[in-house]
Design a protein around this motif. Structure first.
Motif, PDB file in Angstrom:
ATOM      1  N   UNK A 107     -46.374 -41.400 -40.719  1.00 21.55           N
ATOM      2  CA  UNK A 107     -46.948 -41.477 -42.070  1.00 21.55           C
ATOM      3  C   UNK A 107     -46.528 -42.813 -42.699  1.00 21.55           C
ATOM      4  N   UNK A 108     -47.248 -43.852 -42.322  1.00 22.15           N
ATOM      5  CA  UNK A 108     -46.877 -45.208 -42.762  1.00 22.15           C
ATOM      6  C   UNK A 108     -46.879 -45.330 -44.302  1.00 22.15           C
ATOM      7  N   UNK A 109     -47.916 -44.830 -44.995  1.00 24.49           N
ATOM      8  CA  UNK A 109     -47.875 -44.971 -46.464  1.00 24.49           C
ATOM      9  C   UNK A 109     -46.638 -44.323 -47.086  1.00 24.49           C
ATOM     10  N   UNK A 110     -46.260 -43.146 -46.591  1.00 25.34           N
ATOM     11  CA  UNK A 110     -45.089 -42.444 -47.142  1.00 25.34           C
ATOM     12  C   UNK A 110     -43.800 -43.223 -46.826  1.00 25.34           C
ATOM     13  N   UNK A 111     -43.698 -43.676 -45.572  1.00 27.49           N
ATOM     14  CA  UNK A 111     -42.499 -44.429 -45.181  1.00 27.49           C
ATOM     15  C   UNK A 111     -42.400 -45.714 -46.021  1.00 27.49           C
ATOM     16  N   UNK A 112     -43.554 -46.332 -46.207  1.00 28.41           N
ATOM     17  CA  UNK A 112     -43.611 -47.584 -46.969  1.00 28.41           C
ATOM     18  C   UNK A 112     -43.167 -47.361 -48.406  1.00 28.41           C
ATOM     19  N   UNK A 113     -43.631 -46.259 -48.966  1.00 28.62           N
ATOM     20  CA  UNK A 113     -43.276 -45.938 -50.337  1.00 28.62           C
ATOM     21  C   UNK A 113     -41.755 -45.740 -50.465  1.00 28.62           C
ATOM     22  N   UNK A 114     -41.183 -44.997 -49.503  1.00 30.09           N
ATOM     23  CA  UNK A 114     -39.737 -44.752 -49.541  1.00 30.09           C
ATOM     24  C   UNK A 114     -38.963 -46.058 -49.385  1.00 30.09           C
ATOM     25  N   UNK A 115     -39.441 -46.920 -48.492  1.00 33.15           N
ATOM     26  CA  UNK A 115     -38.775 -48.210 -48.275  1.00 33.15           C
ATOM     27  C   UNK A 115     -38.851 -49.056 -49.545  1.00 33.15           C
ATOM     28  N   UNK A 116     -40.033 -49.051 -50.174  1.00 30.63           N
ATOM     29  CA  UNK A 116     -40.217 -49.844 -51.404  1.00 30.63           C
ATOM     30  C   UNK A 116     -39.252 -49.397 -52.501  1.00 30.63           C
ATOM     31  N   UNK A 117     -39.029 -48.071 -52.551  1.00 28.51           N
ATOM     32  CA  UNK A 117     -38.179 -47.546 -53.638  1.00 28.51           C
ATOM     33  C   UNK A 117     -36.684 -47.699 -53.366  1.00 28.51           C
ATOM     34  N   UNK A 118     -36.336 -47.978 -52.092  1.00 26.52           N
ATOM     35  CA  UNK A 118     -34.906 -48.054 -51.770  1.00 26.52           C
ATOM     36  C   UNK A 118     -34.332 -49.411 -52.190  1.00 26.52           C
ATOM     37  N   UNK A 119     -33.207 -49.405 -52.918  1.00 31.12           N
ATOM     38  CA  UNK A 119     -32.665 -50.666 -53.426  1.00 31.12           C
ATOM     39  C   UNK A 119     -31.966 -51.528 -52.351  1.00 31.12           C
ATOM     40  N   UNK A 120     -31.575 -50.930 -51.233  1.00 29.12           N
ATOM     41  CA  UNK A 120     -30.826 -51.689 -50.219  1.00 29.12           C
ATOM     42  C   UNK A 120     -31.656 -51.949 -48.966  1.00 29.12           C
ATOM     43  N   UNK A 121     -30.981 -52.355 -47.876  1.00 34.43           N
ATOM     44  CA  UNK A 121     -31.684 -52.621 -46.624  1.00 34.43           C
ATOM     45  C   UNK A 121     -32.248 -51.345 -45.986  1.00 34.43           C
ATOM     46  N   UNK A 122     -33.342 -51.503 -45.246  1.00 31.05           N
ATOM     47  CA  UNK A 122     -34.004 -50.349 -44.625  1.00 31.05           C
ATOM     48  C   UNK A 122     -34.249 -50.654 -43.146  1.00 31.05           C
ATOM     49  N   UNK A 123     -33.959 -49.667 -42.293  1.00 32.86           N
ATOM     50  CA  UNK A 123     -34.343 -49.755 -40.879  1.00 32.86           C
ATOM     51  C   UNK A 123     -35.425 -48.702 -40.656  1.00 32.86           C
ATOM     52  N   UNK A 124     -36.601 -49.143 -40.207  1.00 28.64           N
ATOM     53  CA  UNK A 124     -37.715 -48.215 -39.971  1.00 28.64           C
ATOM     54  C   UNK A 124     -37.876 -48.049 -38.467  1.00 28.64           C
ATOM     55  N   UNK A 125     -37.612 -46.848 -37.989  1.00 24.62           N
ATOM     56  CA  UNK A 125     -37.749 -46.585 -36.544  1.00 24.62           C
ATOM     57  C   UNK A 125     -39.144 -46.016 -36.292  1.00 24.62           C
TER      58      UNK A 125
END
Ligand SMILES: Cc1ncc(COP(=O)(O)O)c(C=O)c1O
Length: 381
Positions: free
Chosen positions: A156-174
Motif C-alpha cells: 500500500x504505497x500511498x499509506x506507507x508514503x503518508x506514514x513516512x511523510x508524517x514521521x519527523x525522523x528517518x524512515x526505512x521502507x522495506x
C-alpha cells in the motif's frame, strides 16, 4: 546486465540438449537427469514445498566449482570474494564499490536493519511480508510499523508514503518485490515515483529475492537506481533461482557511500569460499538459469491447472510459490499434508486461511495435486 538481458541470454548447447530431450517427450526431470547427469533429488523422503527452495539442486557448474574449490578452503576467501564482487558489478553494470556480500541475503537484511534502526527512526513494512526485519530490529530503538497489503496484495504505497511523510525522523521502507509470502508484485513505477519525490532521510530497501521469476513486463529491478542514489538499497540472493539456499550467498547494491555505511555493520568475513565460487559459476551459467525458470513454469502450470479445475481461489504469482485459499485454516491443512509426507507453508498471519506452496519438481506437483483432489473428495479443500 539488466534483468531483461539476463533472462533473454541465449540458448547454448546444454539447454539445446535439454530442450531436444523435452521435444522427444521426456518430462523435465527425466530430461534434466539425462542431459546433465545430476540426480534431481534423493529418492523417497518427504516432499518439501514449504521454504521456497529450488528443487532442482545446484547447477552442475556450481557443483564442479565447489569440488575444484575445496583445495582452497584452508585460505581466507578474500581473493575469491574480491573477484566475485567484480563479477557481480560487471553483471549489473555498476561499480564494484556498490556491492556488499552477505551470508545469504539474510545477512544483508540484518546489516541494513542494524544500520538504519536508529533512535527516532521508523521502519515501514507490509503485512504480510518477509518477516526477518521484525526480528532483526527487535533489540534496536527504532519503531516498526506494518502496513496491510492492498486488496490486490500489492504494497500500500500511498499509506506507507503518508506514514513516512508524517514521521519527523528517518524512515526505512522495506519493499519485498515480488512479495513473500503472497508472490504478488507492487507496481514499480509507483515505487519509483515515491523514491524520486522522497526526502533524503527516507531510505528504500528493496528485497528482490525472486526477481528472476517475474514475467510481468511492467516489472523492473531497482538495481540501476540503487547504484546511483543514496536512498535505495537492493538485496539479491543465490538461494532461489540458483538453488543455493544451503550455501548462503547474497549481496546488496547501493551507492559507495551507503556501501561504506553498511560495512560498519558487516563482519566482512561472513562469505565462505565455496559459496562464492559456486555463486560465481552459477552467475555465468545462463543454461541453468533458463532451466530453473523452465522447471518453475512447468510446475506452476501443473499447480494452477489443478487449482483452476478445483475452483480454488489463488493469488497471481510472479515467484516460485503460489498462495491459495483454504476452506479451513492453514494449521489443520499443514498437518494433513504433513501426514501425507508433504510439507507446505506455515501460517502467515493475517492470511491464515491461505496456504503458500513452493513450486517443486514436476513429479512433486503431480503428487501434491493428486492429494489436493483427494482432499476435495473428503471435503477438506
Ligand atoms: C523475500 C526474501 N528475502 C530474503 C530471504 C533470505 O534468503 P537467503 O538468506 O537464503 O538469501 C528470503 C528467504 O526465503 C526471502 O523470501
Amino acid at each position: 546486465m539488466n534483468r531483461r538481458g539476463f533472462v533473454k541470454a541465449g540458448i547454448s548447447a546444454g539447454t539445446a540438449g535439454l530442450l531436444s530431450s523435452l521435444l522427444m517427450g521426456r518430462n523435465l526431470e527425466t530430461a534434466r537427469a539425462e542431459s546433465l547427469s545430476v540426480p534431481a533429488r534423493p529418492a523417497g523422503g518427504v516432499i518439501r514445498l514449504n521454504a521456497n527452495e529450488n528443487p532442482l539442486g545446484i547447477a552442475p557448474s556450481a557443483r564442479k566449482a565447489i569440488l575444484d574449490g575445496i583445495g582452497e578452503v584452508n585460505r581466507y576467501p578474500f581473493a575469491a570474494a574480491g573477484k566475485f564482487q567484480k563479477q557481480l558489478a560487471e553483471h549489473h553494470g555498476v561499480d564494484e564499490e556498490c556491492i556488499t556480500l552477505g551470508c545469504g541475503s539474510a545477512e544483508i537484511l540484518q546489516i541494513v536493519t542494524q544500520a538504519y534502526a536508529t533512535r527516532g527512526a521508523l521502519i515501514l513494512m507490509a503485512d504480510p511480508t518477509f518477516e526477518s526485519l521484525v526480528d532483526y530490529a527487535r533489540p534496536f530503538p527504532a519503531r516498526l510499523q506494518k502496513v496491510p497489503l492492498r486488496s490486490d496484495h500489492s504494497h500500500d504505497i500511498p499509506k506507507m508514503r503518508d506514514l513516512a511523510d508524517k514521521h519527523p525522523g528517518p524512515v526505512l521502507v522495506y519493499i519485498c518485490n515480488p512479495n513473500n509470502p503472497t508472490g504478488t508484485i507492487t507496481d514499480c513505477p509507483e515505487i519509483e515515483e515515491w523514491i524520486k519525490a522522497a526526502p533524503a532521510d527516507v531510505t528504500f530497501f528493496i528485497d528482490e529475492a525472486y526477481y528472476q521469476f517475474v514475467k510481468d513486463p511492467r516489472y523492473f529491478s531497482f538495481v540501476d537506481r540503487a547504484a546511483k542514489t543514496d536512498n535505495v538499497i537492493v538485496a539479491h540472493t543465490f538461494s532461489k533461482v540458483y538453488a543455493m539456499a544451503g550455501m548462503r550467498q547474497g549481496y546488496s547494491i547501493s551507492t559507495p557511500k551507503i556501501t561504506s555505511r553498511l560495512a560498519d555493520y558487516a563482519t566482512g568475513n561472513a562469505v565462505n569460499h565455496l559459496a562464492v565460487v559456486a555463486a560465481s559459476a552459477s552467475l555465468r551459467d545462463t543454461d541453468f538459469l533458463k532451466e530453473s525458470l523452465a522447471a518453475n513454469g512447468v510446475s506452476r502450470n501443473i499447480l494452477l491447472g489443478t487449482l483452476g479445475w478445483l475452483k480454488i481461489e489463488h493469488l497471481p504469482t510472479e515467484a516460485n510459490f503460489v498462495m491459495f485459499r483454504l476452506k479451513g485454516g492453514i494449521v489443520e491443512f499443514n498437518k494433513r499434508m504433513a501426514d501425507e509426507n508433504i510439507l507446505v507453508g506455515r501460517p502467515f498471519p493475517p492470511m491464515e486461511d491461505h496456504c503458500r506452496i513452493t513450486l517443486g519438481l514436476e513429479s512433486e506437483m503431480d503428487t501434491f495435486c493428486a492429494k489436493l483432489r483427494d482432499f476435495r473428495e473428503k471435503g477438506w479443500v
